[in-house]
Design an enzyme around this catalytic site. Structure first.
Site: not given
Length: 222
Positions: A122, A145, A157, A196
């Site tokens: 992540s 991801h 991702e 994130n």
């Protein structure tokens, strides 16, 4: 997370192997039954538990119970040679650079040239995870991801390494889109990639609003 990614691959009709670590010791129940650490059922206990958790997950990880038949379980010590038969190897172990590198070095010993390898990190740097690996590995290496739960969270991702082939990125994007029904966002290899980073910014903004205006969590949400 690995079990849930495997579940969604199985949902899409893909046969896959799901591997995990070998237990370090017996449980009291296993001792009472006279089992040994060498027993296959003991050695696959952790991976089996992960798959069973995916089967019981709510919302459901599998489209239907029959899809679980497409997932074969094993462990990193006895079954890593299965990687030689794989077209795509997805690493989804603990978010720890050293652990990921140690496992991938073992994977590289079995992987056949041309096989795509990706990490579900992540936020760890993609370039650092595979640093020092051979040229073929580097060309077929990327970050993929998935967000949890993979069946329901649309985003994946896709992050290239320094030497990742454009054809490999296109193949991953096409497969995740057409076969897995994902929305693909291509990200740079920056800390925490895109989602994130946005999430962290939003959290900090929320905290700033709470401090500045004396707002509650519920008021910020509204």
């Amino acid at each position: 997370m690995g079990a849930r990614i495997a579940a969604h691959l199985a949902n899409a009709g893909v046969h896959c192997w799901l591997l995990d670590i070998v237990p370090a010791e017996l449980t009291p129940e296993e001792k009472a039954r006279g089992m040994a650490l060498a027993d296959t059922r003991v050695r696959n206990r952790i991976v089996r538990a992960g798959l069973e958790a995916a089967q019981k997950a709510r919302p459901a990880a599998f489209f239907n119970p029959a899809a679980v038949a497409r997932v074969t379980i094993g462990n990193f010590e006895d079954n890593l040679a299965w990687c030689a038969q794989a077209d795509w190897i997805v690493e989804a172990v603990a978010e720890n650079l050293a652990i990921k590198r140690q496992l991938l070095q073992k994977v590289a010993a079995h992987r056949r040239p041309g096989t795509i390898v990706s990490t579900n990190t992540s936020g760890l740097p993609i370039r650092q995870i595979a640093e020092g690996f051979d040229d073929d590995f580097q060309r077929h290496w990327a970050g993929t991801h998935f967000f949890n739960p993979p069946r329901y969270m649309k985003l994946v991702e896709l992050i290239p390494g320094p030497a990742t082939s454009p054809d490999v990125l296109d193949a991953l994007a096409d497969f995740c889109d057409r076969r897995l029904g994902k929305g693909i966002v291509r990200a740079k290899d920056t800390p925490n990639f895109i989602a994130n980073r946005i999430g962290t910014f939003s959290i900090l903004t929320s905290l700033a609003l709470m401090v500045r205006f004396g707002m509650t969590v519920e008021e910020v949400d509204a």
